[in-house]
Design an enzyme around this catalytic site. Structure first.
Site, PDB file in Angstrom:
ATOM      1  N   ASP A   1       0.872  -1.192   0.087  1.00 31.10           N
ATOM      2  CA  ASP A   1       0.228   0.144   0.285  1.00 31.10           C
ATOM      3  C   ASP A   1       1.442   1.424  -0.085  1.00 31.10           C
ATOM      4  OD1 ASP A   1      -2.262   1.241   0.065  1.00 31.10           O
ATOM      5  OD2 ASP A   1      -3.458  -0.388   1.575  1.00 31.10           O
TER       6      ASP A   1
ATOM      7  N   ASP B   1      -2.708   4.711  -2.775  1.00 33.03           N
ATOM      8  CA  ASP B   1      -3.958   5.056  -2.273  1.00 33.03           C
ATOM      9  C   ASP B   1      -4.250   6.695  -2.480  1.00 33.03           C
ATOM     10  OD1 ASP B   1      -5.804   4.838   0.755  1.00 33.03           O
ATOM     11  OD2 ASP B   1      -4.822   6.707   1.277  1.00 33.03           O
TER      12      ASP B   1
ATOM     13  N   GLU C   1      -6.522   3.157  -6.219  1.00 39.03           N
ATOM     14  CA  GLU C   1      -8.092   3.729  -5.343  1.00 39.03           C
ATOM     15  C   GLU C   1      -8.299   4.926  -5.873  1.00 39.03           C
ATOM     16  OE1 GLU C   1      -9.523   4.416  -0.820  1.00 39.03           O
ATOM     17  OE2 GLU C   1      -8.002   5.027  -1.280  1.00 39.03           O
TER      18      GLU C   1
ATOM     19  N   HIS D   1     -10.444  -2.822   4.028  1.00 39.84           N
ATOM     20  CA  HIS D   1     -10.470  -2.021   4.898  1.00 39.84           C
ATOM     21  C   HIS D   1     -10.891  -0.788   5.209  1.00 39.84           C
ATOM     22  CE1 HIS D   1      -7.758  -0.028   2.626  1.00 39.84           C
ATOM     23  NE2 HIS D   1      -7.343   1.206   3.611  1.00 39.84           N
TER      24      HIS D   1
END
Length: 572
Positions: free
Chosen positions: A102, A210, A269, A342
């Site tokens: 990530d 992200d 994302e 998450h």
């Protein structure tokens, strides 16, 4: 660099997301760690996944559980050492799996050295690494209510934080501890690319990026139209897929990936992305991302007030969205497939029946997701049907977004019981409770007190019990993964939505050459007659052990039928 004209390796792959903090604790301090992951790799290998995605384990003050990075080239001591990470990487590769990290580069921690330097003075050479702006007219030290624009933070309140030392505000789309990087700065982009190359040289296999479509803001940072959110407005029109985002990502790919001979996975994302934008992001000929996470289907149970205004999801709306994304990315681009991660409540509690039909509804949604065209993502615990947390008091929550919502809602007179009920349905902490490995204390997650409470149902819902059960969700996931690995029609076949207006039936067809799969799912707790044309001669997979009426689907039943046509050239 991969050949854009050939199917990529990840078209037949399955990704498993590990939220490291809650996965497995090897030290007894109550926090999951790298060695805990290593100890569970055989479990993941048995499941059959191809790629492990690690949520952030970089050095961080943990204001947002690691999504506020203070040092991109160091492992946080909470999770282990540099040597343990290298050991993890080697063990993942030894088992034939890949590992992606990530990576949060829309913003940093306010404790990152770059921000510390940038905030030291207005004249510092790194001042432009972040967004610093003067207050508007009318500001005074006693009333710092003149933010540079009216944007609201995604976590609530203003998107601006005042710094009295330099008498300017800085932008933070998330927490005040997460200042946004200014990607207009060449210095920022160069350092990000250098850091990414450093990780790839270390041996990782790619990144999950992200909030990557937030990196380009409208340079003037204009006011946003005020909606129903009070004094702060949604600034998304000016930072979601902003004016230079494709330029920045293409530059990133050239600087980081183009010269490499190995094939990597880069997932973005992209909250708020449209299908048209997603095609641009993922068209292999454009040299950008391999796939994106879109959020349209994740908002189907949001009311006019957003995620905290919870409403039941309508299946027809879900199918409409799934069909549009499947069709729009059929010829150019690629889909990611998911219903849990998450940042979302547990999928079986959200979209299924987590009580009487927990096995059936968990496996049904796994069938829906894994057999569409795209790359499926499994969130830890979904493969055993973990449910929402069942928290009853505020002191059980840890999520910064959930706690901010509670303060906001109660301050505006919303009944506390209603607020807690809402948190119980939609808080991100529902997905962040410890992985339930067995029925021993703390669900086998830790010998110490976990950082967040274990779900009380762990004695019956756990990996050890599920894997030996006649109704094993884990074993069903294995079969789905095996089907994707073995069948090109699953990984590459055309997609056709069937019965799009039916409020209970989720049915679709996959075709490639002479092979055809028909998937039928009853998204309800009642009996559901199915059209006569559905089905096929061979039942490949189903979530009921006993044969049923071929014309009726039982509660939360999923069936996969195969039809193989004989080629005319093969006839005698």
């Amino acid at each position: 660099m991969r050949n854009p004209y050939l199917p990529a390796w990840w078209t037949s792959a399955v990704v498993y997301q590990i939220y490291t903090r809650s996965f497995s604790d090897s030290t007894g301090d109550g926090i999951g760690d790298i060695t805990g992951v290593i100890e569970r790799l055989d479990y993941l290998s048995e499941l059959g996944v191809d790629v492990i995605w690690l949520s952030p384990i970089h050095q961080s003050p943990q204001h947002d559980n690691g999504y506020d990075i203070s040092n991109y080239r160091r492992i946080d001591h909470l999770y282990g050492t540099e040597e343990e990470f290298d050991h993890l990487l080697a063990e993942v590769h030894r088992r034939g799996m890949k590992l992606i990290m990530d990576l949060v580069v829309n913003h940093t921690s306010d404790e990152h050295s770059a921000f510390v330097v940038s905030s030291s003075s207005r004249s510092n050479v790194s001042r432009d690494s972040y967004f610093w702006r003067d207050p508007r007219r009318g500001f005074s030290p006693d009333n710092p209510g003149a933010e540079p624009n009216n944007w609201g933070s995604i976590f609530g309140g203003s998107a601006w934080e005042y710094d009295p030392r330099t008498e300017q505000y800085y932008l933070h789309l998330f927490s005040p501890h997460q200042p946004d990087l200014n990607w207009e700065s060449t210095r920022v982009r160069t350092r990000v690319y250098e850091m990414m190359n450093w990780w790839l040289d270390r041996g990782i296999d790619g990144f999950r990026m992200d909030a990557i479509n937030f990196i380009s803001k409208r340079p003037t940072l204009p006011d946003s139209p005020v909606g129903s959110g009070g004094m702060y407005a949604n600034g998304a029109p000016f930072y979601v897929s902003g004016p230079r985002v494709h330029e920045f990502i293409q530059e990133m790919m050239r600087a980081v990936f183009d010269f490499r001979t190995s094939e990597y996975l880069v997932v973005g994302e992209t909250d708020g992305v449209t299908v048209e934008e997603a095609v641009l992001f993922t068209d292999s000929l454009r040299g950008e991302l391999d796939m994106v996470f879109q959020f349209e289907h994740m908002r189907l149970d949001h009311g006019p007030g957003g995620k905290w205004d919870h409403l039941p999801m309508k299946l027809r709306d879900f199918k409409t969205i799934a069909n549009r994304w499947q069709r729009s990315l059929a010829d150019r681009g690629w889909n990611s497939l998911y219903v849990g991660n998450h940042d979302q409540p547990r999928s079986v509690s959200r979209f299924g029946d987590d009580a009487e039909y927990r096995y059936e509804s968990a496996t049904l949604w796994a069938t829906v997701i894994h057999l569409q065209r795209g790359t499926p993502f499994i969130y830890q615990g979904d493969e055993i049907g973990m449910t929402n947390a069942g928290f009853t008091s505020l002191d059980q929550y840890r999520d910064v977004e959930s706690l901010a919502y509670y303060d906001y809602a109660v301050a505006r007179g919303i009944n506390e019981e209603h607020v807690l009920d809402t948190l119980g349905k939609v808080s991100r902490d529902n997905a962040r409770t410890p992985m339930q490995w067995d029925d021993s204390p703390n669900a086998g997650f830790s010998a110490g007190k976990p950082w967040i409470d274990v779900n009380p149902n762990y004695r019956s819902v756990n990996a050890a019990a599920d894997r030996t059960s006649e109704k094993s969700i884990f074993r069903y996931y294995q079969r789905l993964i095996q089907l994707r690995h073995e069948s090109l029609v699953v990984s590459l076949g055309d997609f056709e939505m069937l019965e799009p207006n039916d409020p209970q039936l989720f049915a679709f067809r996959r075709r490639l050459g002479n092979e055809e799969l028909t998937i039928m799912c009853n998204v309800s707790a009642g009996l559901l007659p199915v059209p006569a044309y559905l089905g096929g001669p061979e039942l490949v997979l189903g979530n009921y052990r006993e044969p049923g009426d071929p014309k009726v689907l039982r509660p939360w039943e999923a069936r996969v039928h195969r039809l193989t046509r004989v080629s005319p050239t093969a006839r005698v």
